[in-house]
Design a protein around this motif. Structure first.
Motif, PDB file in Angstrom:
ATOM      1  N   GLN A 148      -7.533  -3.379  -5.439  1.00 35.13           N
ATOM      2  CA  GLN A 148      -6.794  -4.370  -4.668  1.00 35.13           C
ATOM      3  C   GLN A 148      -5.490  -3.797  -4.139  1.00 35.13           C
ATOM      4  O   GLN A 148      -5.108  -4.042  -2.979  1.00 35.13           O
ATOM      5  N   ALA A 149      -4.805  -3.026  -5.001  1.00 34.61           N
ATOM      6  CA  ALA A 149      -3.551  -2.402  -4.559  1.00 34.61           C
ATOM      7  C   ALA A 149      -3.809  -1.418  -3.422  1.00 34.61           C
ATOM      8  O   ALA A 149      -3.053  -1.354  -2.441  1.00 34.61           O
ATOM      9  N   GLN A 150      -4.904  -0.654  -3.540  1.00 38.70           N
ATOM     10  CA  GLN A 150      -5.249   0.296  -2.492  1.00 38.70           C
ATOM     11  C   GLN A 150      -5.585  -0.434  -1.195  1.00 38.70           C
ATOM     12  O   GLN A 150      -5.171  -0.016  -0.109  1.00 38.70           O
ATOM     13  N   GLN A 151      -6.345  -1.542  -1.319  1.00 35.20           N
ATOM     14  CA  GLN A 151      -6.709  -2.309  -0.127  1.00 35.20           C
ATOM     15  C   GLN A 151      -5.475  -2.890   0.554  1.00 35.20           C
ATOM     16  O   GLN A 151      -5.373  -2.894   1.786  1.00 35.20           O
ATOM     17  N   LEU A 152      -4.531  -3.390  -0.264  1.00 37.74           N
ATOM     18  CA  LEU A 152      -3.296  -3.924   0.314  1.00 37.74           C
ATOM     19  C   LEU A 152      -2.503  -2.823   1.016  1.00 37.74           C
ATOM     20  O   LEU A 152      -1.963  -3.028   2.106  1.00 37.74           O
ATOM     21  N   ALA A 153      -2.454  -1.654   0.354  1.00 38.85           N
ATOM     22  CA  ALA A 153      -1.724  -0.532   0.957  1.00 38.85           C
ATOM     23  C   ALA A 153      -2.394  -0.100   2.255  1.00 38.85           C
ATOM     24  O   ALA A 153      -1.724   0.160   3.258  1.00 38.85           O
ATOM     25  N   GLU A 154      -3.731  -0.022   2.247  1.00 43.36           N
ATOM     26  CA  GLU A 154      -4.450   0.361   3.457  1.00 43.36           C
ATOM     27  C   GLU A 154      -4.252  -0.683   4.558  1.00 43.36           C
ATOM     28  O   GLU A 154      -4.128  -0.352   5.736  1.00 43.36           O
ATOM     29  N   MET A 155      -4.234  -1.969   4.148  1.00 43.73           N
ATOM     30  CA  MET A 155      -4.018  -3.022   5.121  1.00 43.73           C
ATOM     31  C   MET A 155      -2.629  -2.886   5.746  1.00 43.73           C
ATOM     32  O   MET A 155      -2.455  -3.005   6.964  1.00 43.73           O
ATOM     33  N   ALA A 260       0.358   6.025  -0.470  1.00 46.00           N
ATOM     34  CA  ALA A 260       0.680   7.427  -0.738  1.00 46.00           C
ATOM     35  C   ALA A 260       1.284   8.118   0.481  1.00 46.00           C
ATOM     36  O   ALA A 260       1.997   9.115   0.345  1.00 46.00           O
ATOM     37  N   ALA A 261       1.004   7.596   1.674  1.00 45.12           N
ATOM     38  CA  ALA A 261       1.522   8.220   2.894  1.00 45.12           C
ATOM     39  C   ALA A 261       2.973   7.840   3.177  1.00 45.12           C
ATOM     40  O   ALA A 261       3.586   8.410   4.084  1.00 45.12           O
ATOM     41  N   TYR A 262       3.522   6.913   2.407  1.00 45.30           N
ATOM     42  CA  TYR A 262       4.839   6.368   2.751  1.00 45.30           C
ATOM     43  C   TYR A 262       5.929   7.439   2.798  1.00 45.30           C
ATOM     44  O   TYR A 262       6.719   7.482   3.744  1.00 45.30           O
ATOM     45  N   ARG A 263       5.975   8.318   1.806  1.00 44.79           N
ATOM     46  CA  ARG A 263       7.055   9.310   1.761  1.00 44.79           C
ATOM     47  C   ARG A 263       7.018  10.213   2.995  1.00 44.79           C
ATOM     48  O   ARG A 263       8.066  10.629   3.520  1.00 44.79           O
ATOM     49  N   TYR A 264       5.811  10.522   3.473  1.00 43.77           N
ATOM     50  CA  TYR A 264       5.699  11.345   4.675  1.00 43.77           C
ATOM     51  C   TYR A 264       6.055  10.530   5.920  1.00 43.77           C
ATOM     52  O   TYR A 264       6.776  11.007   6.802  1.00 43.77           O
ATOM     53  N   ALA A 265       5.525   9.307   5.990  1.00 44.11           N
ATOM     54  CA  ALA A 265       5.773   8.459   7.163  1.00 44.11           C
ATOM     55  C   ALA A 265       7.253   8.187   7.333  1.00 44.11           C
ATOM     56  O   ALA A 265       7.784   8.220   8.462  1.00 44.11           O
TER      57      ALA A 265
END
Length: 359
Positions: A148-155, A260-265
Protein backbone atom coordinates in the motif's frame (compact mmCIF):
# COMPACT_ATOMS: atom_id res chain seq x y z
CA UNK A 1 -6.70 -30.25 17.49
CA UNK A 2 -8.08 -28.88 14.20
CA UNK A 3 -4.81 -29.53 12.32
CA UNK A 4 -4.85 -33.25 13.10
CA UNK A 5 -2.87 -35.49 10.73
CA UNK A 6 -1.63 -32.44 8.75
CA UNK A 7 1.84 -32.74 10.31
CA UNK A 8 3.92 -35.55 11.71
CA UNK A 9 5.27 -36.46 15.10
CA UNK A 10 8.83 -37.79 15.20
CA UNK A 11 9.50 -40.40 17.91
CA UNK A 12 13.19 -41.10 18.54
CA UNK A 13 14.03 -44.07 20.79
CA UNK A 14 16.27 -47.10 20.39
CA UNK A 15 13.70 -49.33 22.15
CA UNK A 16 10.93 -50.53 19.84
CA UNK A 17 8.48 -50.98 22.72
CA UNK A 18 8.92 -47.38 23.84
CA UNK A 19 8.31 -46.13 20.30
CA UNK A 20 5.19 -48.31 20.07
CA UNK A 21 3.78 -46.94 23.34
CA UNK A 22 4.24 -43.33 22.23
CA UNK A 23 2.94 -44.06 18.73
CA UNK A 24 -0.19 -45.60 20.21
CA UNK A 25 -0.82 -42.47 22.28
CA UNK A 26 -0.55 -40.05 19.32
CA UNK A 27 -1.45 -42.07 16.22
CA UNK A 28 -5.04 -40.82 16.16
CA UNK A 29 -3.84 -37.19 15.95
CA UNK A 30 -0.56 -37.24 14.02
CA UNK A 31 1.22 -39.11 11.30
CA UNK A 32 3.94 -41.01 13.16
CA UNK A 33 7.58 -41.10 12.05
CA UNK A 34 10.04 -43.27 13.99
CA UNK A 35 13.83 -43.23 14.33
CA UNK A 36 15.92 -45.84 16.15
CA UNK A 37 18.81 -43.54 17.08
CA UNK A 38 19.94 -39.94 17.10
CA UNK A 39 21.69 -39.96 13.73
CA UNK A 40 18.67 -41.41 11.97
CA UNK A 41 16.50 -38.74 13.58
CA UNK A 42 18.74 -35.96 12.27
CA UNK A 43 18.57 -37.42 8.76
CA UNK A 44 14.76 -37.51 8.95
CA UNK A 45 14.58 -33.96 10.32
CA UNK A 46 16.88 -32.66 7.59
CA UNK A 47 14.70 -34.24 4.89
CA UNK A 48 11.47 -32.79 6.33
CA UNK A 49 12.19 -29.78 8.60
CA UNK A 50 8.84 -28.08 7.97
CA UNK A 51 6.57 -31.10 8.24
CA UNK A 52 7.04 -31.93 11.91
CA UNK A 53 4.67 -30.90 14.69
CA UNK A 54 6.98 -32.09 17.48
CA UNK A 55 9.91 -34.35 18.32
CA UNK A 56 9.80 -36.84 21.20
CA UNK A 57 13.42 -37.58 21.98
CA UNK A 58 14.99 -40.27 24.14
CA UNK A 59 18.29 -39.45 25.87
CA UNK A 60 20.25 -42.72 26.01
CA UNK A 61 20.73 -44.02 22.44
CA UNK A 62 23.52 -45.42 20.25
CA UNK A 63 25.52 -43.33 17.74
CA UNK A 64 24.11 -39.96 18.91
CA UNK A 65 22.32 -39.58 22.22
CA UNK A 66 19.39 -37.25 22.77
CA UNK A 67 21.43 -34.38 24.20
CA UNK A 68 23.79 -34.47 21.21
CA UNK A 69 20.79 -34.37 18.86
CA UNK A 70 19.39 -31.48 20.85
CA UNK A 71 22.66 -29.59 20.50
CA UNK A 72 22.54 -29.99 16.71
CA UNK A 73 18.94 -28.80 16.55
CA UNK A 74 19.72 -25.81 18.78
CA UNK A 75 22.69 -24.79 16.60
CA UNK A 76 20.51 -24.74 13.48
CA UNK A 77 17.67 -22.86 15.19
CA UNK A 78 15.18 -25.71 14.79
CA UNK A 79 14.25 -25.72 18.47
CA UNK A 80 12.71 -22.29 17.84
CA UNK A 81 10.42 -23.74 15.16
CA UNK A 82 9.75 -27.31 16.32
CA UNK A 83 8.93 -28.19 19.94
CA UNK A 84 11.24 -30.88 21.31
CA UNK A 85 10.38 -33.08 24.32
CA UNK A 86 12.84 -35.30 26.16
CA UNK A 87 11.21 -38.61 27.06
CA UNK A 88 13.68 -40.23 29.45
CA UNK A 89 14.26 -42.09 32.68
CA UNK A 90 17.38 -39.97 33.24
CA UNK A 91 16.11 -36.78 34.85
CA UNK A 92 19.26 -35.76 36.65
CA UNK A 93 19.60 -32.06 37.32
CA UNK A 94 22.53 -31.62 34.94
CA UNK A 95 20.64 -33.32 32.08
CA UNK A 96 17.53 -31.21 32.67
CA UNK A 97 19.51 -27.99 32.97
CA UNK A 98 21.37 -28.55 29.70
CA UNK A 99 18.19 -29.69 27.95
CA UNK A 100 16.31 -26.53 28.88
CA UNK A 101 19.31 -24.38 27.99
CA UNK A 102 19.25 -25.99 24.54
CA UNK A 103 15.62 -25.09 24.00
CA UNK A 104 13.75 -28.25 24.96
CA UNK A 105 10.10 -27.50 25.72
CA UNK A 106 9.56 -30.17 28.39
CA UNK A 107 11.22 -33.17 30.03
CA UNK A 108 8.83 -36.10 30.52
CA UNK A 109 9.83 -39.00 32.73
CA UNK A 110 9.54 -42.66 31.74
CA UNK A 111 7.40 -44.64 32.10
CA UNK A 112 4.99 -42.20 30.51
CA UNK A 113 1.42 -41.67 31.65
CA UNK A 114 -0.60 -41.50 28.39
CA UNK A 115 -3.14 -38.78 29.26
CA UNK A 116 -0.45 -36.62 30.85
CA UNK A 117 2.04 -36.84 28.00
CA UNK A 118 -0.74 -36.31 25.42
CA UNK A 119 -1.95 -33.17 27.17
CA UNK A 120 1.53 -31.71 27.64
CA UNK A 121 2.62 -32.38 24.07
CA UNK A 122 -0.63 -31.24 22.43
CA UNK A 123 -0.75 -28.01 24.42
CA UNK A 124 2.73 -27.00 23.27
CA UNK A 125 2.11 -28.10 19.68
CA UNK A 126 -1.04 -25.96 19.56
CA UNK A 127 0.93 -23.05 21.01
CA UNK A 128 3.54 -23.37 18.24
CA UNK A 129 0.82 -23.63 15.61
CA UNK A 130 -0.85 -20.49 16.92
CA UNK A 131 2.48 -18.70 16.92
CA UNK A 132 3.10 -19.71 13.30
CA UNK A 133 -0.38 -18.55 12.29
CA UNK A 134 0.19 -15.25 14.06
CA UNK A 135 3.61 -14.86 12.47
CA UNK A 136 2.16 -15.58 9.02
CA UNK A 137 -0.63 -13.06 9.59
CA UNK A 138 1.82 -10.41 10.79
CA UNK A 139 3.98 -11.10 7.73
CA UNK A 140 0.94 -10.86 5.45
CA UNK A 141 -0.17 -7.58 7.00
CA UNK A 142 3.36 -6.20 6.81
CA UNK A 143 3.57 -7.10 3.11
CA UNK A 144 0.16 -5.55 2.54
CA UNK A 145 1.19 -2.33 4.28
CA UNK A 146 4.42 -2.20 2.29
CA UNK A 147 2.47 -2.73 -0.92
CA UNK A 148 0.00 0.00 0.00
CA UNK A 149 2.83 2.38 0.84
CA UNK A 150 4.50 1.58 -2.47
CA UNK A 151 1.23 2.11 -4.35
CA UNK A 152 0.71 5.46 -2.64
CA UNK A 153 4.27 6.48 -3.45
CA UNK A 154 3.86 5.39 -7.07
CA UNK A 155 0.56 7.25 -7.24
CA UNK A 156 2.23 10.39 -5.91
CA UNK A 157 5.06 9.99 -8.39
CA UNK A 158 2.57 9.42 -11.20
CA UNK A 159 0.73 12.60 -10.28
CA UNK A 160 3.96 14.58 -10.35
CA UNK A 161 4.92 13.02 -13.71
CA UNK A 162 1.52 13.99 -15.10
CA UNK A 163 1.99 17.50 -13.75
CA UNK A 164 5.46 17.73 -15.31
CA UNK A 165 4.06 16.67 -18.69
CA UNK A 166 1.17 19.14 -18.36
CA UNK A 167 3.68 21.93 -17.72
CA UNK A 168 5.44 21.05 -20.98
CA UNK A 169 2.15 21.43 -22.86
CA UNK A 170 1.54 24.71 -21.02
CA UNK A 171 4.86 26.03 -22.29
CA UNK A 172 3.83 25.19 -25.87
CA UNK A 173 6.00 22.07 -26.09
CA UNK A 174 5.09 18.54 -27.16
CA UNK A 175 5.20 16.98 -23.72
CA UNK A 176 7.97 14.65 -24.92
CA UNK A 177 10.72 16.82 -23.44
CA UNK A 178 10.52 15.25 -19.98
CA UNK A 179 10.58 11.74 -21.45
CA UNK A 180 13.65 12.50 -23.54
CA UNK A 181 15.45 13.91 -20.49
CA UNK A 182 14.55 10.66 -18.70
CA UNK A 183 15.89 8.53 -21.57
CA UNK A 184 19.11 10.51 -22.01
CA UNK A 185 19.83 10.43 -18.27
CA UNK A 186 19.24 6.69 -17.95
CA UNK A 187 21.27 5.94 -21.08
CA UNK A 188 24.32 7.85 -19.87
CA UNK A 189 24.17 6.32 -16.39
CA UNK A 190 23.64 2.78 -17.73
CA UNK A 191 26.08 2.81 -20.67
CA UNK A 192 28.99 5.00 -19.62
CA UNK A 193 31.31 5.13 -16.59
CA UNK A 194 29.24 8.09 -15.34
CA UNK A 195 26.91 5.62 -13.63
CA UNK A 196 29.68 3.68 -11.92
CA UNK A 197 28.61 2.55 -8.43
CA UNK A 198 24.90 2.94 -9.12
CA UNK A 199 22.53 -0.02 -9.28
CA UNK A 200 19.96 -0.35 -12.03
CA UNK A 201 17.27 0.38 -9.46
CA UNK A 202 19.01 3.61 -8.46
CA UNK A 203 19.32 4.58 -12.12
CA UNK A 204 15.60 3.91 -12.56
CA UNK A 205 14.86 6.17 -9.59
CA UNK A 206 17.13 8.90 -10.97
CA UNK A 207 15.29 8.62 -14.29
CA UNK A 208 12.01 9.18 -12.48
CA UNK A 209 13.52 12.17 -10.71
CA UNK A 210 14.68 13.60 -14.05
CA UNK A 211 11.08 13.67 -15.28
CA UNK A 212 10.20 16.20 -12.58
CA UNK A 213 13.14 18.55 -13.18
CA UNK A 214 11.00 21.48 -14.35
CA UNK A 215 7.96 20.91 -12.16
CA UNK A 216 8.53 24.29 -10.53
CA UNK A 217 7.56 26.04 -13.77
CA UNK A 218 3.96 25.65 -12.62
CA UNK A 219 4.64 28.81 -10.59
CA UNK A 220 5.87 30.86 -13.57
CA UNK A 221 3.28 33.12 -15.28
CA UNK A 222 2.39 32.28 -18.90
CA UNK A 223 3.57 35.68 -20.07
CA UNK A 224 7.10 34.84 -18.91
CA UNK A 225 7.04 31.10 -19.61
CA UNK A 226 5.93 31.52 -23.24
CA UNK A 227 7.55 34.84 -24.08
CA UNK A 228 8.89 34.74 -27.64
CA UNK A 229 11.51 37.43 -27.17
CA UNK A 230 14.41 37.77 -24.79
CA UNK A 231 13.51 37.87 -21.09
CA UNK A 232 14.16 41.08 -19.19
CA UNK A 233 16.47 40.89 -16.16
CA UNK A 234 13.44 40.95 -13.89
CA UNK A 235 11.67 38.23 -15.88
CA UNK A 236 14.82 36.07 -15.87
CA UNK A 237 15.07 36.36 -12.08
CA UNK A 238 11.45 35.22 -11.87
CA UNK A 239 12.12 32.30 -14.23
CA UNK A 240 15.07 31.22 -12.11
CA UNK A 241 12.77 30.70 -9.13
CA UNK A 242 11.29 27.57 -10.75
CA UNK A 243 14.17 25.55 -9.30
CA UNK A 244 13.42 26.42 -5.69
CA UNK A 245 9.67 26.28 -6.26
CA UNK A 246 10.00 22.83 -7.83
CA UNK A 247 11.93 21.45 -4.87
CA UNK A 248 9.40 22.99 -2.47
CA UNK A 249 6.51 21.46 -4.39
CA UNK A 250 8.05 17.97 -4.29
CA UNK A 251 8.75 18.29 -0.57
CA UNK A 252 5.10 19.09 0.12
CA UNK A 253 3.73 15.88 -1.42
CA UNK A 254 3.71 13.23 1.36
CA UNK A 255 3.59 10.30 -1.06
CA UNK A 256 6.51 11.77 -2.97
CA UNK A 257 8.66 12.04 0.15
CA UNK A 258 8.12 8.32 0.77
CA UNK A 259 9.21 7.39 -2.77
CA UNK A 260 12.75 6.10 -3.28
CA UNK A 261 13.17 8.59 -6.14
CA UNK A 262 12.49 11.59 -3.91
CA UNK A 263 16.09 12.36 -2.93
CA UNK A 264 17.11 12.41 -6.59
CA UNK A 265 14.03 14.33 -7.77
CA UNK A 266 14.49 17.00 -5.11
CA UNK A 267 18.13 17.63 -5.96
CA UNK A 268 17.50 17.57 -9.71
CA UNK A 269 14.62 20.05 -9.45
CA UNK A 270 16.68 22.36 -7.25
CA UNK A 271 20.09 22.17 -8.93
CA UNK A 272 19.66 21.33 -12.63
CA UNK A 273 20.69 24.90 -13.54
CA UNK A 274 23.94 24.85 -11.56
CA UNK A 275 27.11 25.05 -13.66
CA UNK A 276 30.60 23.56 -13.37
CA UNK A 277 32.22 26.98 -12.85
CA UNK A 278 29.78 28.03 -10.10
CA UNK A 279 27.88 30.52 -12.27
CA UNK A 280 24.61 28.63 -12.17
CA UNK A 281 21.65 28.99 -9.83
CA UNK A 282 20.12 28.92 -7.27
CA UNK A 283 23.10 28.07 -5.02
CA UNK A 284 26.15 28.73 -7.20
CA UNK A 285 27.49 25.20 -6.67
CA UNK A 286 30.94 24.52 -8.09
CA UNK A 287 32.14 21.32 -9.78
CA UNK A 288 31.07 18.07 -8.19
CA UNK A 289 29.18 19.86 -5.44
CA UNK A 290 26.33 19.07 -7.83
CA UNK A 291 25.77 15.27 -7.99
CA UNK A 292 26.66 13.65 -11.31
CA UNK A 293 23.07 12.63 -12.02
CA UNK A 294 21.93 16.25 -11.70
CA UNK A 295 24.81 17.37 -13.91
CA UNK A 296 23.63 14.88 -16.54
CA UNK A 297 20.05 16.19 -16.38
CA UNK A 298 21.41 19.73 -16.70
CA UNK A 299 23.35 18.91 -19.87
CA UNK A 300 20.50 16.82 -21.30
CA UNK A 301 18.12 19.72 -20.69
CA UNK A 302 20.38 22.13 -22.59
CA UNK A 303 20.90 19.69 -25.47
CA UNK A 304 17.18 19.00 -25.77
CA UNK A 305 16.36 22.71 -25.72
CA UNK A 306 18.83 23.35 -28.55
CA UNK A 307 17.73 20.56 -30.88
CA UNK A 308 13.99 21.11 -30.25
CA UNK A 309 11.72 23.84 -31.58
CA UNK A 310 10.60 26.22 -28.87
CA UNK A 311 8.26 29.20 -28.81
CA UNK A 312 11.26 31.54 -28.94
CA UNK A 313 13.48 29.63 -31.45
CA UNK A 314 13.69 27.04 -34.20
CA UNK A 315 15.47 23.72 -33.67
CA UNK A 316 19.23 23.65 -34.22
CA UNK A 317 20.86 20.73 -36.05
CA UNK A 318 22.44 18.28 -33.61
CA UNK A 319 26.00 19.06 -34.75
CA UNK A 320 25.36 22.78 -34.26
CA UNK A 321 23.96 22.15 -30.79
CA UNK A 322 27.06 20.13 -29.84
CA UNK A 323 29.37 22.86 -31.15
CA UNK A 324 27.51 25.45 -29.06
CA UNK A 325 27.75 23.30 -25.95
CA UNK A 326 31.46 22.55 -26.44
CA UNK A 327 32.26 26.23 -27.07
CA UNK A 328 30.66 27.11 -23.75
CA UNK A 329 27.83 29.15 -25.25
CA UNK A 330 25.34 27.42 -22.93
CA UNK A 331 27.38 27.50 -19.74
CA UNK A 332 30.26 25.33 -18.57
CA UNK A 333 29.95 21.61 -17.90
CA UNK A 334 32.02 18.87 -16.30
CA UNK A 335 34.75 17.97 -18.89
CA UNK A 336 34.38 14.26 -18.11
CA UNK A 337 30.62 14.51 -18.59
CA UNK A 338 31.13 16.30 -21.93
CA UNK A 339 33.52 13.57 -23.07
CA UNK A 340 31.02 10.76 -22.49
CA UNK A 341 28.13 12.85 -23.74
CA UNK A 342 29.97 13.43 -27.04
CA UNK A 343 30.62 9.69 -27.36
CA UNK A 344 26.97 8.89 -26.70
CA UNK A 345 25.44 11.71 -28.73
CA UNK A 346 25.00 9.71 -31.98
CA UNK A 347 22.83 7.28 -29.97
CA UNK A 348 21.03 10.06 -28.13
CA UNK A 349 20.16 11.65 -31.47
CA UNK A 350 18.03 8.57 -32.19
CA UNK A 351 15.70 9.50 -29.31
CA UNK A 352 14.36 12.30 -31.53
CA UNK A 353 11.99 11.86 -34.46
CA UNK A 354 13.46 12.92 -37.78
CA UNK A 355 12.66 16.60 -38.32
CA UNK A 356 13.63 18.67 -41.30
CA UNK A 357 16.56 20.86 -40.44
CA UNK A 358 17.69 18.77 -37.45
CA UNK A 359 20.55 16.35 -37.85
Amino acid sequence: MSDAKEEALLIVDDEEINRAILANIFSSEYAIIEAEDGQESLDLIESNPNGLSAILLDVVMPRLNGIEVLRRLYQTGLTERIPVFLITADIGSSTMREAYNLGVMDVIQKPVVPYIVRRRVNSVVELFRARRRLGAEVERQRDQLLLQAQQLAEMGMGMVEALATAIEFRSDESGEHVHRIHDITCHLLSNTPLGEGLTQEQIRQIGLGAVTHDVGKISIPDAVLNKKGRLTAEEFELMKTHTVRGAELLSRIPQMREHAAYRYAYDIALHHHERWDGRGYPDGLVGDQTPIWTQIVSLADVYDALVSKRCYKDAFPAHTAMDMILRGECGTFNPRLLEYFCQAEPVLRQFYPPVKGVG
